[in-house]
Enzyme design. Structure first.
Site, PDB file in Angstrom:
ATOM      1  N   ARG A  70      18.939 -34.727  27.971  1.00  0.00           N
ATOM      2  CA  ARG A  70      20.386 -34.952  27.941  1.00  0.00           C
ATOM      3  C   ARG A  70      21.053 -34.250  26.760  1.00  0.00           C
ATOM      4  NH1 ARG A  70      22.991 -40.161  26.596  1.00  0.00           N
ATOM      5  NH2 ARG A  70      25.019 -40.357  27.575  1.00  0.00           N
ATOM      6  N   CYS A  79      19.566 -42.622  38.614  1.00  0.00           N
ATOM      7  CA  CYS A  79      19.118 -43.996  38.871  1.00  0.00           C
ATOM      8  C   CYS A  79      19.471 -44.921  37.713  1.00  0.00           C
ATOM      9  CB  CYS A  79      17.614 -44.008  39.121  1.00  0.00           C
ATOM     10  SG  CYS A  79      16.652 -43.658  37.636  1.00  0.00           S
ATOM     11  N   HIS A  90      23.938 -48.681  33.130  1.00  0.00           N
ATOM     12  CA  HIS A  90      24.862 -48.832  31.996  1.00  0.00           C
ATOM     13  C   HIS A  90      25.140 -50.311  31.763  1.00  0.00           C
ATOM     14  CE1 HIS A  90      26.691 -44.803  33.543  1.00  0.00           C
ATOM     15  NE2 HIS A  90      25.681 -44.553  32.735  1.00  0.00           N
ATOM     16  N   ALA A 137      17.834 -44.261  34.402  1.00  0.00           N
ATOM     17  CA  ALA A 137      18.482 -43.149  33.691  1.00  0.00           C
ATOM     18  C   ALA A 137      19.720 -43.637  32.944  1.00  0.00           C
ATOM     19  CB  ALA A 137      18.869 -42.046  34.677  1.00  0.00           C
TER      20      ALA A 137
HETATM   21 FE1  CFM Z   1      29.955 -41.377  30.481  1.00  0.00          FE
HETATM   22 FE2  CFM Z   1      29.839 -39.354  31.833  1.00  0.00          FE
HETATM   23 FE3  CFM Z   1      27.824 -41.136  31.771  1.00  0.00          FE
HETATM   24 FE4  CFM Z   1      28.412 -39.594  29.622  1.00  0.00          FE
HETATM   25 FE5  CFM Z   1      26.522 -37.789  30.393  1.00  0.00          FE
HETATM   26 FE6  CFM Z   1      28.008 -37.606  32.592  1.00  0.00          FE
HETATM   27 FE7  CFM Z   1      26.009 -39.317  32.551  1.00  0.00          FE
HETATM   28 MO1  CFM Z   1      25.539 -36.762  32.584  1.00  0.00          MO
HETATM   29  S1  CFM Z   1      30.478 -39.340  29.861  1.00  0.00           S
HETATM   30  S2  CFM Z   1      27.917 -41.653  29.777  1.00  0.00           S
HETATM   31  S3  CFM Z   1      27.227 -38.278  28.395  1.00  0.00           S
HETATM   32  S4  CFM Z   1      29.766 -41.288  32.648  1.00  0.00           S
HETATM   33  S5  CFM Z   1      27.285 -36.070  31.328  1.00  0.00           S
HETATM   34  S6  CFM Z   1      30.227 -37.657  33.006  1.00  0.00           S
HETATM   35  S7  CFM Z   1      26.628 -38.065  34.126  1.00  0.00           S
HETATM   36  S8  CFM Z   1      24.659 -38.345  31.213  1.00  0.00           S
HETATM   37  S9  CFM Z   1      25.933 -41.443  32.833  1.00  0.00           S
END
Ligand code: CFM
Length: 540
Positions: free
Chosen positions: A93, A59, A193, A62
């Protein structure tokens, strides 16, 4: 045994969607793509998951609190909401951090939450939030406090921004700011993000004009120090004489984020989670960004060379070559040992918004083929490329700059490279302000599946019988019960680091142990059981 014959991808696609109702099948069909690296086809991505489908996605909260802000050690991150969201995002994480001295603040091991109760949902939670902010301030005197909204906060209308402003004014010496990152916003953690990037840019970047020592200063963007990944990159950078000005956000501090505008280059690991920051830093301060990848020994060497080429310094280039020469033999030694056992095997990667791409490099170093891959929440540019492939529309939220009214800062804008210099670098093949994406590097006729469903992954495993499947903990045990080892690419199964040269060696060894473990052959997958019982009934 080496696999050279793969199933017909169009037939596989038919099989994947055949059980769906017509409308769902039509929608999923646009996200299940047969790859062609020459003319990369269009992928439907970043769209809402069909209700009822078991997705791997997370989500917005997160993505904002857990992913982007979480790894900064000296900010107190308060989850405004019922306790579950705070609890389940508490260090799961595996992002690591290393305070420089014992006196340096490190709040990463804490879990701060307002622990909203029914009463707060009915009568409002702002009062409780302000009490929590005050309590955090009194106990820890942090440089910054960030507030993260969970779903109910948006539903009842608590104003986390007003509460933050009020407390910031009251304290005077502590930066307090909020994020409207309610879990339901957007279609996945990707929205989080974006919200995080905008908030950091607005409330933090540019507050600290300190000029750090070091000749070649860069920001490391989109590297979150999972399993110590950033430590290995730092080790290599130190050897090369490269200085990390600020890191977004693995092993980072408030001071670093506030200082981000003082770097000369933004090196982007995970484009998906942080491209907004790259664009904003370029527009306001004139710092270009460059896509790099430190997953894989060859990719690490390539990325170091790209960075050296960008700075254009002969001494730096020479040092980078020396470091590569020094690091490669130990990698080569392990590859030579392992390759005969891993070569010809197959992998599937379904994870996140960048690792499903990056980890293909490590598998190909092991002589393994990626037969199918996909992201959970990436956008089209992460698949198809951004600004490097002709005729491909960019969906990298360039609107963002206009919406946030970001313009060049007359005091601090300083183009790090002239237009001519940038063109010259691009002519040398350097991806400046652009990214090739996943599909360009994948095999022809491999399958690309966006936001794969649980059902589709089971089907794919049944059809391809890959030697390894890469996803997360929610998928792990289901897949392993099918007789296929699952490597967690989010948390690394308690392993890592996997970046750089030492990380590559760690990964080769872990994968060797997994794909060559005889235990998987002792498990009967559901389809094997059916085949056997059919045989039995036939012979009976
Ligand atoms: Fe970038 Fe990722 Fe992500 Fe990531 Fe992660 Fe991820 Fe994630 Mo899990 S590199 S930041 S450190 S998109 S492993 S493949 S899914 S937390 S949001």
């Amino acid at each position: 045994e080496s696999k050279t014959q793969f199933p017909d991808p169009s037939q596989v696609r038919e099989e994947l969607i055949e059980k769906y109702p017509a409308k769902v099948a039509k929608k999923r069909n646009k996200s299940i793509i047969i790859n062609d690296p020459e003319t990369v086809p269009e992928v439907q991505a970043n769209v809402r998951t069909v209700p009822g489908i078991i997705t791997q996605r997370g989500c917005s909260y997160a993505g904002c609190k857990g992913v982007v802000l979480g790894p900064t050690r000296d900010v107190v991150n308060i989850t405004h909401g019922p306790i579950g969201c705070g609890f389940y995002s508490w260090l799961t994480r595996r992002n690591q951090t290393k305070p420089e001295t014992d006196a340096d603040a490190n709040f990463i091991t804490y879990c701060f939450s307002t622990d909203m109760q029914e009463e707060n949902i009915v009568f409002g939670g702002e009062k409780k939030l302000k009490v929590a902010i005050q309590e955090a301030y009194d106990l820890f005197h942090p440089k910054a406090i960030a507030i993260f909204s969970t779903c109910p906060v948006g539903l009842i209308g608590d104003d986390v921004h007003a509460a933050s402003r009020e407390m910031k004014e009251k304290f005077g010496d502590c930066n307090v700011f909020g994020f409207s990152c309610e879990g339901y916003r957007g279609v996945s953690q990707s929205a989080g993000h974006h919200i995080a990037n905008n908030g950091i840019f607005k409330h933090m970047v540019g507050r600290n004009n300190e000029i750090k020592e070091g000749k070649f200063k860069l920001n490391l963007l989109g590297e979150y120090n999972i399993g110590g990944d950033a430590f290995e990159i730092e080790r290599i950078f130190n050897k090369c004489g490269l200085t990390i000005n600020s890191s977004f956000s693995g092993n980072s501090t408030v001071g670093q984020l506030e200082n981000a505008h003082m770097a000369d280059l933004n090196a982007i690991m995970c484009h998906r989670s942080i491209n907004y920051m790259g664009d904003m830093l370029e527009t306001k301060y004139g710092i270009p960004w460059m896509k790099i990848n430190f997953i894989g020994a060859e990719s690490s060497a390539k990325s170091l060379r790209k960075i050296a080429e960008y700075f254009g310094d002969a001494e730096l280039k020479a040092r980078v070559e020396e470091v590569i020469k020094e690091e490669m033999p130990k990698v080569k030694e392990v590859i030579d040992e392992i390759l005969p056992r891993t070569s010809g095997k197959t992998a599937m990667l379904f994870v996140g918004g960048s690792r499903a791409h990056h980890y293909q490099d490590l598998f190909s170093e092991l002589g393994m083929t990626t037969v199918a891959a996909g992201y959970e929440f990436a956008h089209r540019d992460d698949y198809e490329g951004r600004e490097v492939l002709p005729n491909i529309k960019v969906d990298a939220d360039s609107k963002n700059i206009e919406e946030l009214k970001i313009e060049a800062d007359p005091e601090l804008y300083k183009p790090r490279k002239t237009e001519a210099e940038l063109e010259e670098l691009k002519a040398k093949g350097l991806e400046i302000n652009s990214y090739e994406g996943m599909m360009k590097q994948m095999m022809k006729k491999s399958l690309v599946v966006d936001d794969i469903s649980h059902y589709e992954s089971e089907k794919l495993i049944e059809i391809y019988k890959p030697d390894i499947f890469c996803a997360g903990v929610k998928e792990k045990y289901v897949v392993q019960k099918m007789g296929v080892p699952l490597k967690q690419l989010h948390s690394y199964d308690y392993g890592g680091p996997y970046t750089g040269f030492e990380g590559a060696v760690n990964f080769y060894r872990d994968i060797d142990r997994m794909v060559n473990n005889p235990v998987w052959k002792l498990i009967k997958a559901p389809w094997q059981k059916t085949a056997d019982s059919e045989k039995e009934s036939l012979s009976a």
